[in-house]
Structures are given as structure tokens and as C-alpha cells.
Design a protein around this motif. Structure first.
Motif, PDB file in Angstrom:
ATOM      1  N   UNK A 238       0.838  -1.202   0.000  1.00  0.00           N
ATOM      2  CA  UNK A 238       0.000   0.000   0.000  1.00  0.00           C
ATOM      3  C   UNK A 238       0.874   1.254   0.000  1.00  0.00           C
ATOM      4  N   UNK A 239       1.881   1.272   0.839  1.00  0.00           N
ATOM      5  CA  UNK A 239       2.782   2.424   0.916  1.00  0.00           C
ATOM      6  C   UNK A 239       3.525   2.613  -0.397  1.00  0.00           C
ATOM      7  N   UNK A 240       3.974   1.506  -0.991  1.00  0.00           N
ATOM      8  CA  UNK A 240       4.703   1.598  -2.256  1.00  0.00           C
ATOM      9  C   UNK A 240       3.805   2.159  -3.362  1.00  0.00           C
ATOM     10  N   UNK A 241       2.560   1.712  -3.387  1.00  0.00           N
ATOM     11  CA  UNK A 241       1.629   2.186  -4.413  1.00  0.00           C
ATOM     12  C   UNK A 241       1.341   3.678  -4.264  1.00  0.00           C
ATOM     13  N   UNK A 242       1.118   4.122  -3.026  1.00  0.00           N
ATOM     14  CA  UNK A 242       0.860   5.538  -2.780  1.00  0.00           C
ATOM     15  C   UNK A 242       2.095   6.379  -3.091  1.00  0.00           C
ATOM     16  N   UNK A 243       3.261   5.845  -2.732  1.00  0.00           N
ATOM     17  CA  UNK A 243       4.505   6.576  -2.999  1.00  0.00           C
ATOM     18  C   UNK A 243       4.713   6.752  -4.504  1.00  0.00           C
ATOM     19  N   UNK A 244       4.411   5.709  -5.279  1.00  0.00           N
ATOM     20  CA  UNK A 244       4.566   5.808  -6.731  1.00  0.00           C
ATOM     21  C   UNK A 244       3.604   6.829  -7.316  1.00  0.00           C
ATOM     22  N   UNK A 245       2.336   6.783  -6.880  1.00  0.00           N
ATOM     23  CA  UNK A 245       1.359   7.752  -7.373  1.00  0.00           C
ATOM     24  C   UNK A 245       1.754   9.180  -7.012  1.00  0.00           C
ATOM     25  N   UNK A 246       2.230   9.370  -5.784  1.00  0.00           N
ATOM     26  CA  UNK A 246       2.652  10.699  -5.339  1.00  0.00           C
ATOM     27  C   UNK A 246       3.841  11.200  -6.149  1.00  0.00           C
ATOM     28  N   UNK A 247       4.768  10.291  -6.422  1.00  0.00           N
ATOM     29  CA  UNK A 247       5.949  10.665  -7.213  1.00  0.00           C
ATOM     30  C   UNK A 247       5.545  11.113  -8.611  1.00  0.00           C
ATOM     31  N   UNK A 248       4.632  10.382  -9.232  1.00  0.00           N
ATOM     32  CA  UNK A 248       4.211  10.720 -10.590  1.00  0.00           C
ATOM     33  C   UNK A 248       3.498  12.068 -10.629  1.00  0.00           C
ATOM     34  N   UNK A 249       2.625  12.310  -9.640  1.00  0.00           N
ATOM     35  CA  UNK A 249       1.923  13.595  -9.585  1.00  0.00           C
ATOM     36  C   UNK A 249       2.914  14.745  -9.421  1.00  0.00           C
ATOM     37  N   UNK A 250       3.854  14.590  -8.509  1.00  0.00           N
ATOM     38  CA  UNK A 250       4.829  15.656  -8.279  1.00  0.00           C
ATOM     39  C   UNK A 250       5.755  15.838  -9.479  1.00  0.00           C
ATOM     40  N   UNK A 251       6.057  14.748 -10.180  1.00  0.00           N
ATOM     41  CA  UNK A 251       6.913  14.865 -11.363  1.00  0.00           C
ATOM     42  C   UNK A 251       6.233  15.719 -12.430  1.00  0.00           C
ATOM     43  N   UNK A 252       4.928  15.502 -12.624  1.00  0.00           N
ATOM     44  CA  UNK A 252       4.183  16.311 -13.598  1.00  0.00           C
ATOM     45  C   UNK A 252       4.101  17.762 -13.138  1.00  0.00           C
ATOM     46  N   UNK A 253       3.821  17.971 -11.847  1.00  0.00           N
ATOM     47  CA  UNK A 253       3.724  19.339 -11.322  1.00  0.00           C
ATOM     48  C   UNK A 253       5.054  20.081 -11.473  1.00  0.00           C
ATOM     49  N   UNK A 254       6.147  19.398 -11.180  1.00  0.00           N
ATOM     50  CA  UNK A 254       7.474  20.027 -11.305  1.00  0.00           C
ATOM     51  C   UNK A 254       7.721  20.449 -12.749  1.00  0.00           C
ATOM     52  N   UNK A 255       7.379  19.576 -13.697  1.00  0.00           N
ATOM     53  CA  UNK A 255       7.575  19.925 -15.102  1.00  0.00           C
ATOM     54  C   UNK A 255       6.715  21.119 -15.509  1.00  0.00           C
TER      55      UNK A 255
END
Length: 418
Positions: A238-255
Motif C-alpha cells: 500500500x505504501x509503495x503504491x501511494x509513494x509511486x502515485x505521489x511521485x508521478x503527480x509531483x513529477x508532472x507538477x514540477x515539469x
């Protein structure tokens, strides 16, 4: 009330607690549901493929911004279409409604110099009335939605030509163009991100808030499942899945923050996604939509006002089509008779690719958005590699067919395993 099995979590607070032990004793196991998770895996693979084919251009800040801005109206339509399809219906008229409402907005704002907020409200009301017209024939008169909306496709295209007089009308007010094409200001200034350069701090903070909302929502959903002894993923997974989703969202926001900050239309989409996700997951009306599409007879016996539910989902579709019409016209800075051509196909494809079932009763707003993004990435990626128009249409058609075939196959497989 019965709902489709794949959306059982939508009614989690209506389920009785299982007897025989506390929630802590409930089974916890890894259960990868390809029907629910396959769309996200496919999206990741498509992004990876076109990232390689374009030499990384797909994920450049400007290109990510272009994908969102240029396909925002399809994503808005997909939100309304997924509700229609979940209820077991279809709407073939949304492209024509987009054009008609864009024409109405142009006449009010440009020809009659009406203030844009008032003109926007009137346009949304017009969209709602169009949806009510179609919803009446489907819900109360009993004509199949396919026929009603096919007629609407012709009627509202004719209305567009009548309103515009077979001419384009523009330009739109600056505020409308900003909503369609504009970006937030750098309210808090830029900060350094090392090799990535600078990025807008305000946009980054919005991203952090968004990630926090994802984490909180998923944790509450997991906790609710545990309370009712439902199977959940192991905590590390569960933590890994949430961490991956959070990373992807932040990666798009950063770009996005590195380019011109957040598009205003993305903020509008975020509110729509949040609102409609809450509607389908928490509200009684949302559960009734699933009930109508999942088992019509059971819904009627449970006291669901089926005709009213069907009527209002078409009203909602009309309002969202009107909003998409204003966004699209504002992006082009002109309302024209050809607007909205084949938009209904993209919206329907987004819903089915995103996991909606052909028979109704299954689907999620986030899935429809993901399906819309897949269509957007396909359009954008193939444009970047110089593909011809017929090649783009071929690939999009193949992806849609594959998505529906997978839905049918998964249902047969589930039936055979019982």
C-alpha cells in the motif's frame, strides 16, 4: 441496493460488519485486479514507449503542458460520459452540443457584449436544457439513448449553423482565453531545483497539497475496508503504491512549474475530478447510478427512482458539454460551425479505455480521465514522431477495440471461474 462487484467499495459504509472478530483479523493479501489496474499499467507503458520514440520530448515541460491544455475539453466530456455509460446509456451528441454551446457563448460575449460571467452561466443553463431535452426522451418517453442522441447530433449541429450563420465569431474576452490557455502567476516566486533549474513555488505547493489529498483519501479508504473485514493490500505494498502515485503527480507538477506554471484549465479539471469522484464514491446519487447500470430491476425494487437518475445524468452531460464548448472556443478564440467534430468518439473511447463496461454498472471517474490521457498521449506522441493522420486513427481504433475486448474477456473469465 446492489452495486457492481468491482465498485463494492463505493458502498462500504452501508455494509454490515462481518461477524466473528475484529477488523485486524481480516485477510490481507496481494490481489492485482487487471480490470482495475490494467489501465494504469497500459498508460505507463504507452508513456514509456513514446518517451523512447520521441527521444524524451514527450516529457518535456512544454509538451506536458500542451497535452493538458489541448485535450482538456475531452477530459471534461469524459467525466460526464463515464456517468452516462455507467448507467447503461450512451451519448452521441456531445460534439454537436459542444459546438452549439460555444456558438451561444460567442453570440452573447462577442455580438451582444455581455459580461463573460453572466454569459458563461447562461451557456451552462443552455447546456443543461439540452441535456434535459434528451434526458426526457430517454428516461420518461422510453426511446433508447442511442437514437435520441443520434438525432441530437444532427439537431444541435443544425442549431450551431443557425446561431453562427455559417460563420466564425470571435475574439473572446481575455478572461475566457485565460481560462482555456492561460497559466497561474508566479505568486511566490521561483526556487532552484538543481539540475532541473527553477520552478514556481506556488505550483509546487499546490502539488504537495494534491499529494496530501491522495494519501489521505487512500488511507481513509483502506481504513474503511479494514473496519468491515474486507481484504486489503499488505501495508508495504500500500505504501509503495501511494509513494509511486505521489511521485508521478509531483513529477508532472514540477515539469509544469518549470514551464509556465499550472494551466488554469488543469485547476478546473482538478476540482471536477475531485467533485465527481466524491459524487460517485460517497453520495447516494452516485450509488444509484451504479445500481441502475448494474441491475436495473434490482434498482427499481430497491426504491431507486430510475427515471429521475437517468434524466439528471443527461442534464449533467449537457452542462459539462457546455463547459467544454466554452473552453474549446476560448482556446481557438473563435466559435465556428466545425467545432466539436468527433468529440463524442474521443469521450466515449476515453470512458471505455478507462475501464467502463459495455453493459454498464462499472467505471470510475479517474479511470475515464486516465483513458482520456491515453488518447491525448497517443495523439501527441504520434504527432511528435511525424505519423500520418490515418496512422493515428488506426492506432486509436485498435486501442479502443482492445479495451472493449479485454472487458468482455475478463467478464467471461470471471463467469467461468464461479
Amino acid at each position: 441496493m446492489s452495486v457492481a462487484p468491482t465498485n463494492a467499495d463505493l458502498a462500504v459504509d452501508q455494509l454490515p460488519a462481518a461477524p466473528g472478530g475484529p477488523a485486524a483479523d481480516s485477510p490481507r493479501r496481494f490481489n492485482l485486479n487487471l480490470r482495475q489496474s490494467g489501465i494504469y499499467i497500459a498508460f505507463a507503458l504507452i508513456v514509456l514507449l513514446f518517451t523512447v520514440l520521441t527521444g524524451g520530448d514527450l516529457l518535456q515541460p512544454q509538451n506536458i503542458s500542451n497535452i493538458i491544455v489541448q485535450h482538456s475539453y475531452i477530459l471534461i466530456l469524459a467525466i460526464g460520459m463515464i456517468l452516462v455509460i455507467i448507467a447503461g446509456h450512451i451519448d452521441l451528441s456531445v460534439g454537436s452540443v459542444v459546438a452549439a454551446c460555444g456558438a451561444v457563448a460567442a453570440v452573447l460575449m462577442v455580438d451582444h457584449n455581455m459580461s463573460w460571467p453572466l454569459a458563461l452561466v447562461i451557456t451552462l443553463v443552455v447546456g443543461g436544457l439540452i441535456g434535459a431535452w434528451q434526458g426526457y426522451w430517454v428516461a420518461y418517453f422510453g426511446i433508447p439513448a442511442f437514437i435520441v442522441t443520434l438525432a441530437g447530433m444532427l439537431l444541435f449541429r443544425a442549431l450551431t449553423l443557425t446561431v453562427l450563420g455559417n460563420r466564425g465569431i470571435g475574439p473572446f474576452p481575455d478572461e475566457v482565453r485565460t481560462l482555456s490557455n492561460g497559466f497561474t502567476e508566479g505568486y511566490l516566486g521561483n526556487i532552484g531545483l538543481g539540475v532541473l533549474g527553477g520552478a514556481d513555488l506556488f505550483s509546487l505547493l499546490i502539488g504537495v497539497i494534491g499529494v496530501g489529498g491522495i494519501v489521505l483519501t487512500q488511507w481513509r479508504t483502506r481504513s474503511a475496508r479494514l473496519r468491515y473485514n474486507q481484504a486489503v493490500d499488505p501495508l508495504p505494498l500500500f505504501i509503495a503504491r501511494i509513494a509511486l502515485a505521489s511521485f508521478l503527480v509531483m513529477a508532472v507538477i514540477v515539469q509544469l512549474a518549470r514551464f509556465k506554471n499550472l494551466p488554469w484549465v488543469l485547476i478546473l479539471l482538478a476540482f471536477l475530478i475531485l467533485g465527481y469522484s466524491m459524487l460517485t464514491n460517497r453520495a447516494v446519487f452516485g450509488r444509484q447510478i451504479y445500481a441502475v447500470g448494474g441491475n436495473l430491476q434490482a434498482a427499481m425494487l430497491s426504491g431507486v427512482k430510475v427515471k429521475s437518475v437517468v434524466f439528471w445524468i443527461f442534464v449533467n452531460m449537457g452542462v459539462l458539454a457546455a463547459l467544454a464548448g466554452v473552453i474549446f472556443a476560448g482556446r481557438l478564440n473563435q466559435a465556428n460551425p466545425q467545432a466539436g467534430d468527433q468529440f463524442e468518439l474521443d469521450a466515449i473511447a476515453a470512458a471505455f479505455i478507462g475501464g467502463a463496461a459495455v453493459q454498464g454498472g462499472v467505471g470510475k471517474v479517474v479511470g475515464a480521465i486516465t483513458g482520456g490521457l491515453i488518447m491525448a498521449v497517443l495523439n501527441n506522441g504520434m504527432s511528435l514522431i511525424g505519423a500520418e493522420t490515418e496512422q493515428v486513427m488506426l492506432v486509436k481504433g485498435a486501442v479502443l477495440l482492445a479495451a472493449v475486448a479485454f472487458d468482455v474477456w475478463s467478464k467471461r473469465r470471471a463467469a467461468a471461474s464461479r
